[in-house]
Design an enzyme around this catalytic site. Structure first.
Site, PDB file in Angstrom:
ATOM      1  N   ARG A 225       0.860  -1.183   0.000  1.00  5.13           N
ATOM      2  CA  ARG A 225       0.000   0.000   0.000  1.00  5.13           C
ATOM      3  C   ARG A 225       0.900   1.238   0.000  1.00  5.13           C
ATOM      4  O   ARG A 225       1.899   1.282   0.727  1.00  5.13           O
ATOM      5  CB  ARG A 225      -0.894   0.029   1.249  1.00  5.13           C
ATOM      6  N   HIS A 273      -1.410  -0.503  -9.759  1.00  6.10           N
ATOM      7  CA  HIS A 273      -1.984  -1.378  -8.712  1.00  6.10           C
ATOM      8  C   HIS A 273      -2.555  -2.677  -9.305  1.00  6.10           C
ATOM      9  O   HIS A 273      -3.770  -2.890  -9.303  1.00  6.10           O
ATOM     10  CB  HIS A 273      -3.058  -0.627  -7.904  1.00  6.10           C
TER      11      HIS A 273
HETATM   12  P1  NDP Z   1      -0.494 -10.871   5.517  1.00  6.28           P
HETATM   13  O1  NDP Z   1      -1.536 -10.201   6.323  1.00  6.28           O
HETATM   14  O2  NDP Z   1      -0.607 -12.328   5.259  1.00  6.28           O
HETATM   15  O3  NDP Z   1       0.947 -10.640   6.185  1.00  6.28           O
HETATM   16  C1  NDP Z   1       1.373  -9.400   6.639  1.00  6.28           C
HETATM   17  C2  NDP Z   1       2.835  -9.473   7.067  1.00  6.28           C
HETATM   18  O4  NDP Z   1       3.232  -8.171   7.514  1.00  6.28           O
HETATM   19  C3  NDP Z   1       3.058 -10.431   8.220  1.00  6.28           C
HETATM   20  O5  NDP Z   1       4.308 -11.056   8.105  1.00  6.28           O
HETATM   21  C4  NDP Z   1       3.051  -9.501   9.431  1.00  6.28           C
HETATM   22  O6  NDP Z   1       3.776  -9.957  10.540  1.00  6.28           O
HETATM   23  C5  NDP Z   1       3.737  -8.289   8.844  1.00  6.28           C
HETATM   24  N1  NDP Z   1       3.401  -7.098   9.637  1.00  6.28           N
HETATM   25  C6  NDP Z   1       2.188  -6.565   9.864  1.00  6.28           C
HETATM   26  N2  NDP Z   1       2.288  -5.488  10.686  1.00  6.28           N
HETATM   27  C7  NDP Z   1       3.599  -5.363  10.976  1.00  6.28           C
HETATM   28  C8  NDP Z   1       4.340  -4.473  11.784  1.00  6.28           C
HETATM   29  N3  NDP Z   1       3.750  -3.472  12.470  1.00  6.28           N
HETATM   30  N4  NDP Z   1       5.669  -4.639  11.871  1.00  6.28           N
HETATM   31  C9  NDP Z   1       6.281  -5.657  11.196  1.00  6.28           C
HETATM   32  N5  NDP Z   1       5.643  -6.543  10.413  1.00  6.28           N
HETATM   33  C10 NDP Z   1       4.315  -6.397  10.311  1.00  6.28           C
HETATM   34  O7  NDP Z   1      -0.402 -10.053   4.156  1.00  6.28           O
HETATM   35  P2  NDP Z   1      -0.065 -10.592   2.683  1.00  6.28           P
HETATM   36  O8  NDP Z   1       1.350 -11.049   2.626  1.00  6.28           O
HETATM   37  O9  NDP Z   1      -1.117 -11.527   2.211  1.00  6.28           O
HETATM   38  O10 NDP Z   1      -0.269  -9.234   1.843  1.00  6.28           O
HETATM   39  C11 NDP Z   1       0.474  -8.068   2.131  1.00  6.28           C
HETATM   40  C12 NDP Z   1      -0.230  -6.863   1.548  1.00  6.28           C
HETATM   41  O11 NDP Z   1      -0.133  -6.864   0.134  1.00  6.28           O
HETATM   42  C13 NDP Z   1      -1.749  -6.794   1.770  1.00  6.28           C
HETATM   43  O12 NDP Z   1      -2.045  -6.330   3.061  1.00  6.28           O
HETATM   44  C14 NDP Z   1      -2.180  -5.827   0.711  1.00  6.28           C
HETATM   45  O13 NDP Z   1      -2.159  -4.512   1.222  1.00  6.28           O
HETATM   46  C15 NDP Z   1      -1.104  -5.947  -0.358  1.00  6.28           C
HETATM   47  N6  NDP Z   1      -1.613  -6.448  -1.629  1.00  6.28           N
HETATM   48  C16 NDP Z   1      -1.310  -5.734  -2.776  1.00  6.28           C
HETATM   49  C17 NDP Z   1      -1.722  -6.175  -4.011  1.00  6.28           C
HETATM   50  C18 NDP Z   1      -1.328  -5.463  -5.255  1.00  6.28           C
HETATM   51  O14 NDP Z   1      -1.802  -5.801  -6.320  1.00  6.28           O
HETATM   52  N7  NDP Z   1      -0.441  -4.501  -5.198  1.00  6.28           N
HETATM   53  C19 NDP Z   1      -2.525  -7.396  -4.146  1.00  6.28           C
HETATM   54  C20 NDP Z   1      -2.758  -8.100  -2.900  1.00  6.28           C
HETATM   55  C21 NDP Z   1      -2.317  -7.612  -1.694  1.00  6.28           C
HETATM   56  P3  NDP Z   1       3.363 -11.319  11.313  1.00  6.28           P
HETATM   57  O15 NDP Z   1       3.772 -12.421  10.355  1.00  6.28           O
HETATM   58  O16 NDP Z   1       4.173 -11.304  12.520  1.00  6.28           O
HETATM   59  O17 NDP Z   1       1.871 -11.247  11.517  1.00  6.28           O
END
Ligand code: NDP
Length: 310
Positions: A225, A273
């Site tokens: 994002r 996007h």
């Molecule tokens: P997940 O929710 O599966 O994983 C999120 C990861 O980020 C986890 O490893 C989590 O840690 C980590 N995280 C969250 N908050 C923090 C923090 N404060 N500090 C450190 N690490 C943090 O997300 P996905 O991998 O499935 O997707 C990631 C993002 O990709 C989505 O949220 C979406 O916004 C974006 N997206 C973009 C698309 C595009 O076309 N550009 C398409 C699809 C998604 P932990 O493992 O410890 O929980």
């Protein structure tokens, strides 16, 4: 008894979802909000940024599924029903995202932007290729999509590190966790891939100080994002040459405004996007499985934790 799933998205056409879901769930009708009549028993919702007032019109909902992986657009709303909110979790979506990340990392690893610039100038510009294992890639966020991309980059032989909120173990990936580990993690990342969800904690997490911690000339790839990065700080670091390049699929405001400085920067690749999109034929299986679970009184999978924000 026939139940109804209401499908609300201004960007995704309903037909492929209707076909895929009704094939798996013969006793569920998939309808747009406009198609719903008094005889519909609306139990399920599949939504991408539904309009205000949407949830109040469907008091019988038992399950809400976000038409994507990112929950940020829904989490902040004050009209969410008290039912499980789930996200898509689809290996094909992860594969599509991994392809984009792999493309962007390989483009930097193989110095392609330098050759694109040299070709525009009609110049033969030899840069000796580096071995993948000597190229340090950092992945911020090791969730479903980030974890899949990090594993594939490691499989391709890059020196990969990852950073997440809670500790992770991924084969071939040097995993770090927590705020204290962030700056040292950035300092070793010559290609940084941002794959964090947008939450109150991650908003502008990558600011001027974090960008400054990257090695001079580093490349940044953002596929999560736009607001996870301080865009003004990003533009400044690119203009100053501290960042050598950026591949940006997401922006603080989308579509990216005409005249935005990022459009005109030679070192920046802008895509609109689409790093990964929801794929009806494969994602419908997960939605159908969750509907079976809810009907059987079991908890659905892939729930969004509203207090955590993702
Ligand atoms: P997940 O929710 O599966 O994983 C999120 C990861 O980020 C986890 O490893 C989590 O840690 C980590 N995280 C969250 N908050 C923090 C923090 N404060 N500090 C450190 N690490 C943090 O997300 P996905 O991998 O499935 O997707 C990631 C993002 O990709 C989505 O949220 C979406 O916004 C974006 N997206 C973009 C698309 C595009 O076309 N550009 C398409 C699809 C998604 P932990 O493992 O410890 O929980």
């Amino acid at each position: 008894m026939t139940e109804t799933l209401v499908f609300a998205s201004a960007v995704d056409p309903i037909e492929p979802w209707r076909a895929a879901l009704e094939a798996l769930l013969p006793d569920v009708r998939v309808r747009t909000p406009d198609e719903i009549g008094p005889g519909d028993d609306v139990r399920y919702a599949l939504v991408w940024k539904p309009p205000a007032g949407f949830f109040a019109r469907h008091p019988g909902l038992r399950l809400v599924t976000i038409l994507g992986a990112g929950a940020d657009a829904l989490v902040g709303r004050d009209d969410l029903p008290d039912v499980p909110i789930t996200r898509l979790s689809d290996p094909e979506m992860a594969r599509m995202m991994t392809h984009y990340v792999l493309f962007a990392v390989l483009r930097y690893a193989r110095d392609i932007p330098a050759f694109e610039a040299a070709q525009r100038a009609g110049r033969w510009h030899y840069v000796h290729p580096r071995e993948a294992r000597g190229i340090r890639v950092g992945v911020l966020g090791l969730g479903e999509l980030g974890g899949a991309a990090a594993l594939e980059l490691a499989r391709q032989g890059f020196s990969v590190a990852g950073w997440s909120r809670t500790p992770k173990a991924l084969p071939g990936v040097d995993c770090h966790a927590g705020p204290d580990a962030l700056i040292p993690f950035l300092a070793r990342s010559e290609i940084l891939v941002v794959m964090l969800p947008l939450t109150p904690e991650t908003r502008r997490l990558v600011g001027a100080a974090e960008i400054a911690a990257l090695p001079r000339g580093a490349a940044l790839i953002n596929v999560s994002r736009g607001a996870v990065i301080d865009e003004a700080a990003l533009v400044a670091a690119l203009a100053a040459g501290h960042l050598g390049g950026a591949t940006l699929d997401v922006f603080e405001t989308e579509p990216l405004a005409a005249g935005h400085p990022l459009w005109g920067m030679e070192s920046v690749l802008v895509t609109p996007h689409l790093a990964s999109v929801a794929i009806p034929a494969s994602a419908a299986r997960q939605i159908a499985e969750n509907i079976h679970r809810v009907r059987a009184g079991r908890a659905p999978e892939h729930r969004v934790d509203l207090t955590r924000g993702y």
